[in-house]
Design an enzyme around this catalytic site. Structure first.
Site, PDB file in Angstrom:
ATOM      1  N   ASP A 360       0.843  -1.200   0.000  1.00 58.29           N
ATOM      2  CA  ASP A 360       0.000   0.000   0.000  1.00 58.29           C
ATOM      3  C   ASP A 360       0.876   1.248   0.000  1.00 58.29           C
ATOM      4  O   ASP A 360       1.581   1.529   0.976  1.00 58.29           O
ATOM      5  CB  ASP A 360      -0.899  -0.008   1.240  1.00 58.29           C
ATOM      6  CG  ASP A 360      -1.981   1.056   1.191  1.00 58.29           C
ATOM      7  OD1 ASP A 360      -1.714   2.147   0.662  1.00 58.29           O
ATOM      8  OD2 ASP A 360      -3.080   0.803   1.690  1.00 58.29           O
ATOM      9  N   HIS A 391      -3.429   0.757  -2.783  1.00 64.64           N
ATOM     10  CA  HIS A 391      -4.368   1.334  -1.828  1.00 64.64           C
ATOM     11  C   HIS A 391      -5.764   1.311  -2.429  1.00 64.64           C
ATOM     12  O   HIS A 391      -6.049   1.997  -3.416  1.00 64.64           O
ATOM     13  CB  HIS A 391      -3.967   2.774  -1.487  1.00 64.64           C
ATOM     14  CG  HIS A 391      -4.850   3.404  -0.450  1.00 64.64           C
ATOM     15  ND1 HIS A 391      -4.815   3.035   0.884  1.00 64.64           N
ATOM     16  CD2 HIS A 391      -5.806   4.359  -0.548  1.00 64.64           C
ATOM     17  CE1 HIS A 391      -5.683   3.754   1.565  1.00 64.64           C
ATOM     18  NE2 HIS A 391      -6.312   4.558   0.717  1.00 64.64           N
TER      19      HIS A 391
END
Length: 468
Positions: A360, A391
């Site tokens: 992420d 993300h």
């Protein structure tokens, strides 16, 4: 899309591409101090690296391997075993062919920058709150596919409440989840905060990062509209702070059967203070400034709008908007005492599945943004940690939806089946004394209720409009 929306999308694309180029130009083989290989990797992914200390040390206990190199981190329980069996049978986690979408920056870029596109029919309701503010509820009413599946044995469609990110941007994945849920027999509704996504700001008050008061009123209204339906909730990214705050404050009175968070921001204060990689920081900050610029005159009496629009970081923007107010200024510490999404996490009484990615780029490496003790000690919280996904991305090759959508709906189905089995077992042993001492068990489904008294209608004032 409005002209400023197109300009923002182009700017976000340029910033994300610059960030991607910067990541690609890093020296090959370079690793952060303490970087380790993510456990559970197989094949060509075995040599890939993860920044930071890596999940191997952080999640040494309670790890359960799953297809695709994913891991389920949780406290052992009967529900955990049920969820584990469901995920092992899931085809969504099966590793697919590697493609250009596998990079974390491209996963994130496609999610946030690409336009939503047509394909859904939304029925909007404006809900007037107790302080005369407005929030919007977008009910996804179409297109309806043939052969829709029902989500529970009673035949009533379960309501799926979807909470977008805290910046107010309706993304492709949010709409894709709603359309898939509609096809599977759910009744999706998207919650929009004050001033977000076309919802008018009728009072000079915005919703703080983790204040669930507006959400409470919206859920009360949803329960009034659908008193006998099961209620599930899904949040995206920074919007998870709102959902977790609600679950913590309401406890067993949340009316929900289950919840899921996609790429949640759990350590919010640390996240604001550390800052994001500059392309994402600038992009999210610009989006907030453009969204609030239309309300600059209305906000002049409450905040220093000049300082607000000169903010150079998300922390400075948040602090100016909610802490340095003209009427009731508070400190940064006090603000997070009231808005930390995990402040009442021990009171949560609803199973929550958090789907996170080890790559992420917005939240950072797992050992920085994931509170490990929460998943090891709290039986209501489950972490599905994947190797890739960016993300809120978790994309697959078109036309397949994001695999996180499939996993979430399978998780809700497993919850429903588990709780119904528990209800049947409970019916066979009604004479046993409950160890909860008469309190409502967290694993029970809400029974069908009689519609509330009509005087509840006086609490709400709403207006519906249809958009396509």
């Amino acid at each position: 899309m409005p002209p400023w929306g197109a300009a923002l999308a182009l700017l976000l694309a340029a910033l994300a591409l610059l960030g991607l180029l910067a990541a690609l130009l890093r020296r090959p083989g370079r690793r952060a101090v303490g970087a380790r290989t993510l456990p559970g990797a197989q094949g060509q992914d075995h040599e890939e690296e993860v920044d930071g200390a890596g999940p191997a040390d952080q999640f040494s206990d309670g790890r359960e391997p799953l297809p695709g190199g994913c891991r389920l981190i949780c406290k052992p329980s009967a529900l955990a075993q049920c969820l584990l069996r469901a995920l092992r049978r899931s085809t969504a986690l099966e590793p697919g062919p590697r493609s250009w979408l596998s990079g974390p920056h491209l996963q994130t870029l496609c999610h946030f920058v690409l336009p939503v596109g047509p394909g859904s029919d939304l029925a909007r309701e404006y809900l007037q709150l107790a302080d005369d503010g407005l929030v919007a509820l977008d009910w996804v009413v179409g297109p309806c596919a043939r052969g829709r599946r029902v989500t529970n044995a009673g035949g009533l469609p379960a309501v799926l409440l979807v909470i977008p990110n805290a910046w107010g941007r309706l993304t492709r994945n949010v709409l894709g989840l709603c359309l898939l849920a509609l096809e599977r027999g759910y009744y999706p509704v998207i919650f929009h905060r004050r001033g977000h996504h076309g919802c008018p700001l009728v009072s000079p008050r915005l919703q703080p990062f983790g204040d669930p008061s507006d959400l409470k009123e919206a859920i009360t209204y949803i329960r009034f509209r659908h008193p006998a339906a099961l209620l599930f909730a899904v949040s995206e990214g920074s919007g998870s702070a709102l959902l977790l705050s609600y679950l913590g404050e309401c406890g067993s009175s949340s009316y929900m059967t289950g919840a899921a968070c996609i790429s949640p921001v759990l350590c919010c204060r640390e996240w604001f203070e550390a800052g994001l990689p500059w392309p994402y920081e600038r992009g999210f900050l610009l989006h907030q400034k453009i969204a609030l610029s239309r309300y600059a005159t209305a906000l002049e009496d409450t905040v220093d709008t000049g300082k607000l629009f000169r903010s150079r970081s998300l922390r400075e923007f948040e602090e100016t908007l909610f802490c340095h107010t003209k009427s009731f200024p508070i400190s940064w510490d006090t603000y997070w005492d009231h808005n930390d999404p995990l402040r009442d996490v021990d009171e949560a009484a609803v199973p929550v599945l958090c789907i996170c990615s080890a790559d992420d780029p917005v939240c950072g490496p797992p050992n920085h943004f994931l509170p490990t003790e929460l998943f090891h000690s709290n039986p209501y919280f489950f972490l599905l940690l994947s190797r890739h996904g960016g993300h809120c991305g978790f994309l697959r090759q078109e036309p397949l939806p994001a695999w996180s959508h499939e996993v979430i709906l399978e998780y809700f189905r497993a919850l429903t089946e588990f709780f119904r089995t528990e209800e049947r077992m409970k019916g066979l042993s009604r004479r046993r004394v409950s160890f909860l001492g008469g309190r409502r068990r967290w694993g029970t489904l809400p029974k069908r209720e009689v519609s509330p008294s009509s005087n509840l209608e006086e609490i709400f004032s709403w207006k519906r409009s249809y958009t396509r």
